[in-house]
Design a protein around this motif. Sequence first.
Motif, short mmCIF file in Angstrom:
data_model
loop_
_atom_site.label_atom_id
_atom_site.label_comp_id
_atom_site.label_asym_id
_atom_site.label_seq_id
_atom_site.Cartn_x
_atom_site.Cartn_y
_atom_site.Cartn_z
N SER A 1 -6.04 36.08 -2.28
CA SER A 1 -6.95 36.80 -1.40
C SER A 1 -7.48 35.88 -0.29
O SER A 1 -7.48 36.26 0.89
N ALA B 1 -7.63 34.84 -6.76
CA ALA B 1 -8.59 34.43 -5.73
C ALA B 1 -7.91 33.67 -4.60
O ALA B 1 -8.24 33.85 -3.42
N GLU C 1 -7.04 34.20 -12.81
CA GLU C 1 -8.15 34.48 -11.89
C GLU C 1 -8.06 33.61 -10.64
O GLU C 1 -8.29 34.08 -9.51
N GLN C 2 -7.71 32.34 -10.82
CA GLN C 2 -7.62 31.44 -9.68
C GLN C 2 -6.46 31.83 -8.76
O GLN C 2 -6.58 31.74 -7.53
N GLN D 1 -4.52 43.25 -5.05
CA GLN D 1 -5.17 42.48 -6.10
C GLN D 1 -5.54 43.36 -7.29
O GLN D 1 -5.27 43.03 -8.45
#
Length: 520
Positions: free
Chosen positions: A356, A353, A349-350, A256
């Motif tokens: 992850s 996330a 960003e989404q 990431q």
Amino acid sequence: MDETDPRAARRDPASSAGGFTDLATSPFRIDRDRIIASPFFARLGGVTQVVSAAGAGLLHNRLTHSLKVAQVARAIAERISGAGESAELAAKLGGCDPDVAEAAALAHDLGHPPFGHLGEQTLDRIARHRFGLADGFEGNAQSFRIITTTDVRGPSASGLDLTTAVRAAVLKYPWARLHRPDPHPTSLPNPPRGAAEPEDAPGTGASKFSAYVTELDDFAQARLPFTGRIEPWQQTVEASVMDTADDIAYAIHDLQDFHRIGVLQHAPVAAELGEWLDHALELAALDDGQLSAEIRRPGRSLERMRRRMHHKDAWIVDDDAFAQAVGRVRRELVDGLLADSFDGSIEAEQATAAFSASWTSRLVDGVIVASSPSIRSGHVSLRPAQWHEVQVLKFVHRRFVLLRADLALHQRGQAALVTSLVDALDAWLQDRDEESRLPRRLHDLVELAHGEYSLVARTAPGLLVGATGERVQGADAIRGLARGRAVVDFVASLTDKQAVSVLDALSGRADQPWSDSFVL
């Protein structure tokens, strides 16, 4: 929790008495709180994970990594303790308490020095070759030394006075470099992971280990309640949970990070994985010499890793599972996360996330408890599919981040900095005219180490051997070991920025007296 439970026993039997206030009532929650309150834990915010934490706010440091390992470890432990069959098996093996697993995860990186693994390797080389310390430096052993010895904020002012269970759970590699247990796991035909001697340094003991000779009494005490339940070289169940959680977090979060800052690029990763998937049979037919000659071509590095896995982990490696893992990583990492560069948008960003969260859930769901695991594995491990996926994810990180020439250039400078800092501190320690002006923390560490090595010399002199195997005898030799261990302890307790600042001050490069506190 029954306080008479040997797992709940503390290093100092009087440490839970009056004079020291703990907010929690559970002994294992107390341990968790003590670790979080330690300045050694706070300093991890300034310690490198891969790239120096000082100038990279978007990257994980050792503190954020430890928090994520703790999150994963607790989730795994709760699943194990909440399921009938696995809970029963874990109890027979010594127990699996979520608070213990979480506390061990929070503590597991306390001993990491400035600049992460690069600093660890440099300090080990210096400790063995310059100071003659046979057990050198190892981040896991340093973590155990901190919680049992050098952190003075426990009630006894020697370590944190943690329970037996938590101290045992921090022992990721439950052996010393050379001496314990006996027989030492390096002598096994197929040693546990980390126990084999380095190929380039035969005779120096295990590559990875979790206790120095100065902490062997604490090591033995922590392992005592597990005698007869697990083999002397096996992790406790809670240590195995922590180790598995560490692998999961490492496999996901570093990828990431380097996607976010644009280091991990779509094209080279896609070429490597795609070439192997498209030509696996042809690559498998190459002899080792030809493979090495072509190693810069796509697919060859991944093929070499597949062969290495067969050599080291024949107990679990499977070519079909490996191919499926490569395919999944290509779909979800290459064609998914890396397909679009990270631009700071909501969508980016989404996507990060979601990657992850999805992978963490999948890997945690793959955790199993085994009654008779391979010697290369703990009692808690991943199912074959997830195990292969972790290996492929870690390969991508190693191949396309850790082996970059620009990172190597940066790290060579850091290694030189650590070496110069040790040289300067050692010279200061040996300057009798300046002895009274030593940093008090460094002075105290010398006194502590001198007491420890003097005790070992009186009670177990056979443990005191130099880096080349010779017996260490005499007052001057003991003082030399103590000076070396103290300097290494001191440097290892600094953040990246503090290491730079201390060297600047010692080298005359600071433009004013350096007053920022650098003691723990």
